[in-house]
Design a protein around this motif. Structure first.
Motif, PDB file in Angstrom:
ATOM      1  N   ILE A  12       0.924  -1.127  -0.005  1.00 31.84           N
ATOM      2  CA  ILE A  12      -0.007  -0.052  -0.171  1.00 31.84           C
ATOM      3  C   ILE A  12       0.727   1.150   0.104  1.00 31.84           C
ATOM      4  N   GLU A  13       1.763   1.346   0.691  1.00 32.31           N
ATOM      5  CA  GLU A  13       2.768   2.536   1.047  1.00 32.31           C
ATOM      6  C   GLU A  13       3.627   2.314  -0.184  1.00 32.31           C
ATOM      7  N   ARG A  30      13.498  14.151 -11.347  1.00 35.68           N
ATOM      8  CA  ARG A  30      14.010  13.071 -10.583  1.00 35.68           C
ATOM      9  C   ARG A  30      14.652  12.089 -11.783  1.00 35.68           C
ATOM     10  N   GLU A  31      15.424  11.395 -11.761  1.00 27.83           N
ATOM     11  CA  GLU A  31      16.137  10.383 -12.450  1.00 27.83           C
ATOM     12  C   GLU A  31      15.653   8.899 -11.855  1.00 27.83           C
ATOM     13  N   GLY A  32      14.867   8.118 -12.702  1.00 25.17           N
ATOM     14  CA  GLY A  32      14.647   6.909 -12.190  1.00 25.17           C
ATOM     15  C   GLY A  32      13.535   6.771 -11.102  1.00 25.17           C
ATOM     16  N   ALA A  33      13.023   5.779 -10.916  1.00 25.49           N
ATOM     17  CA  ALA A  33      11.703   5.398 -10.006  1.00 25.49           C
ATOM     18  C   ALA A  33      12.084   4.057  -9.238  1.00 25.49           C
ATOM     19  N   PRO A  34      12.884   3.910  -8.505  1.00 25.67           N
ATOM     20  CA  PRO A  34      13.230   2.732  -7.815  1.00 25.67           C
ATOM     21  C   PRO A  34      12.034   2.053  -7.001  1.00 25.67           C
ATOM     22  N   LYS A  35      11.105   2.922  -6.457  1.00 19.73           N
ATOM     23  CA  LYS A  35      10.122   2.224  -5.893  1.00 19.73           C
ATOM     24  C   LYS A  35       9.134   1.509  -6.737  1.00 19.73           C
ATOM     25  N   PHE A  36       9.064   1.887  -7.890  1.00 20.20           N
ATOM     26  CA  PHE A  36       8.255   1.253  -8.925  1.00 20.20           C
ATOM     27  C   PHE A  36       8.851  -0.264  -9.078  1.00 20.20           C
ATOM     28  N   LEU A  39       8.116  -2.053  -5.849  1.00 21.32           N
ATOM     29  CA  LEU A  39       6.700  -2.725  -6.027  1.00 21.32           C
ATOM     30  C   LEU A  39       6.532  -3.920  -6.834  1.00 21.32           C
ATOM     31  N   ILE A  40       6.849  -3.870  -7.811  1.00 23.08           N
ATOM     32  CA  ILE A  40       6.705  -5.267  -8.714  1.00 23.08           C
ATOM     33  C   ILE A  40       7.483  -6.493  -8.383  1.00 23.08           C
ATOM     34  N   ALA A  41       8.667  -6.227  -7.925  1.00 27.25           N
ATOM     35  CA  ALA A  41       9.485  -7.079  -7.298  1.00 27.25           C
ATOM     36  C   ALA A  41       8.747  -7.700  -6.060  1.00 27.25           C
ATOM     37  N   VAL A  42       8.057  -6.665  -5.067  1.00 24.24           N
ATOM     38  CA  VAL A  42       7.132  -7.432  -4.038  1.00 24.24           C
ATOM     39  C   VAL A  42       5.780  -8.296  -4.475  1.00 24.24           C
ATOM     40  N   LEU A  43       5.289  -7.745  -5.568  1.00 25.22           N
ATOM     41  CA  LEU A  43       4.186  -8.221  -6.441  1.00 25.22           C
ATOM     42  C   LEU A  43       4.428  -9.700  -6.709  1.00 25.22           C
ATOM     43  N   LYS A  44       5.749  -9.726  -7.105  1.00 19.84           N
ATOM     44  CA  LYS A  44       6.094 -11.128  -7.829  1.00 19.84           C
ATOM     45  C   LYS A  44       6.737 -12.051  -6.943  1.00 19.84           C
ATOM     46  N   ALA A 114      -4.285   3.178  -8.844  1.00 15.96           N
ATOM     47  CA  ALA A 114      -5.253   2.280  -9.034  1.00 15.96           C
ATOM     48  C   ALA A 114      -4.914   0.947  -7.993  1.00 15.96           C
ATOM     49  N   LEU A 115      -3.763   0.263  -8.119  1.00 23.04           N
ATOM     50  CA  LEU A 115      -3.428  -0.616  -7.059  1.00 23.04           C
ATOM     51  C   LEU A 115      -3.464  -0.294  -5.611  1.00 23.04           C
ATOM     52  N   ASN A 116      -3.037   1.058  -5.441  1.00 27.79           N
ATOM     53  CA  ASN A 116      -3.338   1.472  -4.006  1.00 27.79           C
ATOM     54  C   ASN A 116      -4.630   1.815  -3.614  1.00 27.79           C
ATOM     55  N   GLU A 117      -5.687   2.041  -4.620  1.00 29.06           N
ATOM     56  CA  GLU A 117      -6.937   2.253  -4.256  1.00 29.06           C
ATOM     57  C   GLU A 117      -7.443   0.872  -3.815  1.00 29.06           C
ATOM     58  N   GLN A 118      -7.277  -0.052  -4.882  1.00 33.44           N
ATOM     59  CA  GLN A 118      -7.505  -1.479  -4.599  1.00 33.44           C
ATOM     60  C   GLN A 118      -7.277  -2.167  -3.298  1.00 33.44           C
ATOM     61  N   LEU A 119      -5.883  -1.943  -3.061  1.00 36.00           N
ATOM     62  CA  LEU A 119      -5.452  -2.558  -1.562  1.00 36.00           C
ATOM     63  C   LEU A 119      -5.922  -1.954  -0.309  1.00 36.00           C
ATOM     64  N   LEU A 120      -6.190  -0.522  -0.550  1.00 33.81           N
ATOM     65  CA  LEU A 120      -6.798   0.172   0.678  1.00 33.81           C
ATOM     66  C   LEU A 120      -8.376  -0.059   0.752  1.00 33.81           C
ATOM     67  N   ALA A 121      -8.955  -0.477  -0.521  1.00 37.60           N
ATOM     68  CA  ALA A 121     -10.370  -0.788  -0.296  1.00 37.60           C
ATOM     69  C   ALA A 121     -10.575  -2.148   0.243  1.00 37.60           C
ATOM     70  N   LYS A 122      -9.502  -3.005  -0.190  1.00 33.62           N
ATOM     71  CA  LYS A 122      -9.501  -4.235   0.537  1.00 33.62           C
ATOM     72  C   LYS A 122      -9.202  -4.358   2.178  1.00 33.62           C
ATOM     73  N   GLU A 123      -8.476  -3.358   2.534  1.00 33.89           N
ATOM     74  CA  GLU A 123      -8.105  -3.340   3.944  1.00 33.89           C
ATOM     75  C   GLU A 123      -9.226  -2.811   4.847  1.00 33.89           C
ATOM     76  N   TYR A 124      -9.786  -1.812   4.258  1.00 34.20           N
ATOM     77  CA  TYR A 124     -10.994  -1.066   4.667  1.00 34.20           C
ATOM     78  C   TYR A 124     -11.972  -1.912   4.980  1.00 34.20           C
TER      79      TYR A 124
END
Length: 144
Positions: A12-13, A30-36, A39-44, A114-124
């Motif tokens: 979520i975060e 900025r250069e790059g988006a390492p958090k993205f 995130l994909i690594a965490v999903l996989k 969209a993923l953040n929204e889906q995960l927050l809705a599931k938690e709620y």
């Protein structure tokens, strides 16, 4: 991208952090988006279980895979249905973001939000369900 992401990362975060990095990347701030990529690594990555290791990731778990699929479908021109197609799509998205392809950076940001929204809705919904059960048991005198 790492092979074994930190299992304590909260998707979520992480999805919100990734969206913020992607927006900054799109604006040239900025250069790059390492958090993205994280995130994909965490999903996989397979999630640990009580009995040890597992082969179930968020992309193959019957509870979370539909949420990821909905997030992909929110803004994607392609419609991956199978888990392997989702993995290929997300890997391609990471690669395009690393190449600074603005169209795909925007698509990745839509996915993250969209993923953040889906995960927050599931938690709620899970929280509301637990509170409802607790109140029901409390009224029945089952809770001390």
């Amino acid at each position: 991208m790492t092979d074994r992401p930190d299992q304590n990362l909260n998707p979520i975060e992480l999805s919100l952090d990734a969206a913020l990095q992607l927006e900054a990347l799109a604006q040239g701030g900025r250069e790059g988006a390492p958090k993205f990529a994280q995130l994909i690594a965490v999903l996989k990555a397979p999630k640990p279980t009580y009995s040890g290791t597992s082969t179930v990731s968020m992309l193959t778990d019957v509870r979370s895979a539909p949420l990821v699929r909905k997030a992909i479908l929110r803004g994607s021109p392609s419609k991956p249905e199978a888990n392997a197609q989702m993995v290929n799509f997300l890997d391609g998205l990471v690669e395009a973001v690393q190449k600074n392809d603005l169209e795909y950076i925007k698509l990745a940001k839509k996915f993250c939000l969209a993923l953040n929204e889906q995960l927050l809705a599931k938690e709620y919904n899970s929280l509301v369900e637990r509170q409802t059960r607790f109140r029901h048991h409390a009224r029945a005198g089952n809770v001390r």
